[in-house]
Design an enzyme around this catalytic site. Structure first.
Site, PDB file in Angstrom:
ATOM      1  N   HIS A 223      32.678  44.392  43.797  1.00  0.00           N
ATOM      2  CA  HIS A 223      32.324  43.674  45.366  1.00  0.00           C
ATOM      3  C   HIS A 223      33.624  44.042  46.652  1.00  0.00           C
ATOM      4  CE1 HIS A 223      33.356  39.779  46.986  1.00  0.00           C
ATOM      5  NE2 HIS A 223      32.281  38.810  46.555  1.00  0.00           N
ATOM      6  N   HIS A 324      35.105  31.815  49.837  1.00  0.00           N
ATOM      7  CA  HIS A 324      35.939  33.308  49.930  1.00  0.00           C
ATOM      8  C   HIS A 324      37.026  33.329  50.776  1.00  0.00           C
ATOM      9  CE1 HIS A 324      32.730  36.094  49.030  1.00  0.00           C
ATOM     10  NE2 HIS A 324      32.306  35.053  49.251  1.00  0.00           N
TER      11      HIS A 324
END
EC number: 3.5.1.5
Length: 568
Positions: A223, A324
């Site tokens: 990621h 995020h």
């Protein structure tokens, strides 16, 4: 004796040549074959066939290999391999036979493995569509409540990572390290689904990755929030090759450590599962979508961009900011978010699914995705593409090929990608009886009955104090197979072969099953979704071209399987 098609369908469900509409979509499926025998159909109920000495054997016992524990009668099976009418037998939690059930002492043509006896339970499949349980391979394990929501939508296997509502889990699908992996395996054992955990794949050396595979992770997740550099990609894939596990990847949106070409070079032809391959969920901006045409890439979508509607762009910016850890007050964060949300690539995504270029659908649960809408959005996308693009060759008066292509996206293909297709992912003999029954009117929206390992684990159920099961309020509720020790008997934890052989996995009460054949596969193995065209993105306009032709579609302002079915 002859009966009309309508009368026959009312009694035993549709047969060869009959068409069934899926929900309120424009999709129709047509029965291709009927494995039951006309005049010898089995049906349960007062005055019906499945009675002692008639459709039920008087002498057969459960010790007989031909006697199943459960028969689903006269179901219309929709799977990647076809659309057929059949009886389905289940024994010891697995699909044991597909064909014609009954009593061979009184009926001709009973399929081996489908002898109905006193030990056989019946699920009435007449008029219902039967599919395999869904496999969602992009789960952020943020909240355990996700599992019930997913199950009640028709998903029976969840693969992903996380440890709860932590910063790392809310953004990335990783369960980092042996301690977390073992604790999550223990926790998930109390829930009635199959599970697999992805370890953190972001390390530029192999030992920190290999130890997670030996601890029981079924694969690794790279990621960008942890740093998806070419070195980390190479290390993760090298470990995957050594241990026969899959790598899932969310690439570098900001192109800090390289561009999409650098990621492709780091792949070095090795098989990899690319998450949200369109890019709104993350990945090299603006052209990560190019990798969907590579023979070693297994591309999936996450469901918030599917299908493309007039609201898609607007909701994504806020969604991205939360997931995020970005701030609308910081200009750089806003630019980061805006770089990921491109109407042109989102419009292309729908079409690439219809062409069989994108192979899988998943949720991205609570982290830019809706865990209970994988199946619904898959069928909404199929509907939208039929309306906008017309029939999909070779379909004619029905949409069997398109339906088979789309059902594969959330069943067999994710199972193949992560090495679990020997256990789940399709309605085939030998696999776990993870099955979903749908009333055609509610297909894709609300399952009628969900079976886990051959037992009813959830169902649409009415008031428990009513005199019959159907009075309102009717909504999905857990059934007996969701409680006590039953999930341990009917569900699996998927782990690496190294973890299984190492002898250090926690004793959680349920069976572990090792993943396999993740490294010798490629796009060619994605059932009905194996196309590998050349895909190019204009770096200024973001227009997507497939083999030189512009690929796009219009957003819609109305979808099926939506407000007619749900209040919220």
């Amino acid at each position: 004796m002859k009966v009309s098609r309508q009368q026959y369908a009312d009694l035993y469900g549709p047969t060869v040549g009959d068409r069934v509409r899926l929900g309120d979509t424009e999709l129709l499926i047509e029965v291709e074959r009927d494995l039951t025998t006309y005049g010898e159909e089995v049906k349960f109920g007062g005055g019906k066939v499945i009675r002692d000495g008639l459709g039920q054997s008087s002498a057969a016992t459960r010790d007989d290999a031909n006697v199943p524990d459960l028969v689903i009668t006269n179901a219309l099976i929709l799977d990647y391999w076809g659309v057929i009418k059949a009886d389905v037998g289940v024994k010891n939690g697995r699909i044991s036979a597909i064909g014609k059930a009954g009593n061979p002492g009184t009926q001709d043509g009973v399929t081996p493995g489908l002898t109905i006896a006193a030990s056989t339970e019946i699920v009435a499949g007449e008029g219902l569509v039967l599919t395999a349980g869904g496999v969602d391979t992009h789960i952020h394990f943020i909240a355990p409540q996700q599992c019930w929501t997913a199950l009640e939508s028709g998903v029976t296997t969840m693969i992903g990572g996380g440890t709860g509502p932590t910063a790392g889990t809310s953004a990335t699908t990783c369960t980092p390290g042996q301690w977390h992996i073992h604790r999550m395996l223990e926790s998930l054992a109390g829930l009635p689904l199959n599970f697999g955990l992805l370890g953190k794949g972001n390390a530029s050396t192999q030992p920190p990755l290999a130890e997670q595979i030996r601890a029981g992770a079924l694969g690794l997740k790279l990621h960008e929030d942890w740093g998806t550099t070419p070195a980390a990609i190479h290390a993760a894939l090298s470990v995957a090759e050594d241990y026969d596990v899959q790598v899932a990847i969310h690439t570098d949106t900001l192109n800090e450590s390289g561009f999409v070409e650098d990621a492709i070079r780091a792949f070095a032809g090795r098989t990899i599962h690319t998450f949200h391959t369109e890019g709104a969920g993350g990945g090299h901006a603006p052209d990560i979508i190019r990798v969907a045409g590579l023979p070693n890439v297994l591309p999936s979508s996450t469901n918030p961009t599917m299908p493309f509607t007039v609201n898609t762009i607007h909701e994504h910016l806020d969604m991205l900011m939360v997931c995020h850890h970005l701030s609308p007050r910081i200009p750089e964060d806003v630019h980061f978010a805006e770089s990921r949300i491109r109407p042109e690539t989102i419009a292309a995504e729908d079409v690439l699914h219809d062409l069989g270029v994108f192979s899988m659908m998943s949720s991205d649960s609570q982290a830019m995705g809706r865990v209970g809408e994988v199946i619904t959005r898959t069928w909404q996308a199929a509907h939208k593409m039929k309306v906008q693009r017309g029939p999909l060759a070779p379909d004619g008066r029905a949409d069997n090929f398109r339906a088979r292509r789309y059902v594969a996206k959330y069943t067999i293909n994710p199972a193949i990608a992560h090495g679990i297709s020997h256990e789940v992912g399709s309605v085939e003999v030998g696999k776990l009886a993870d099955l979903v029954l749908w009333s055609p009117a509610f297909f894709g929206a609300k399952p009628s009955l969900i079976l886990k390992g051959g037992l009813v684990v959830a169902a649409q159920m009415g008031d428990a104090n009513a005199s019959i099961p159907t009075p309102q309020p009717v909504y999905p509720r857990p059934m007996f197979a969701a409680y006590g020790g039953c999930p341990d008997a009917t569900c699996l934890h998927f782990v690496s072969q190294a973890g299984l052989e190492g002898g250090h996995l926690p004793d959680v009460g349920r069976r572990y099953s090792a993943v396999k054949h993740t490294r010798d596969i490629g796009k060619k193995d994605m059932q009905l979704n194996a196309e590998t065209p050349d895909i190019q993105v204009n770096p200024e306009t973001y227009e997507v071209r497939v083999n030189g032709e512009l690929v796009t579609c219009e957003p819609v302002d109305e979808l099926p399987l939506a407000q007619k079915y749900f209040l919220f």
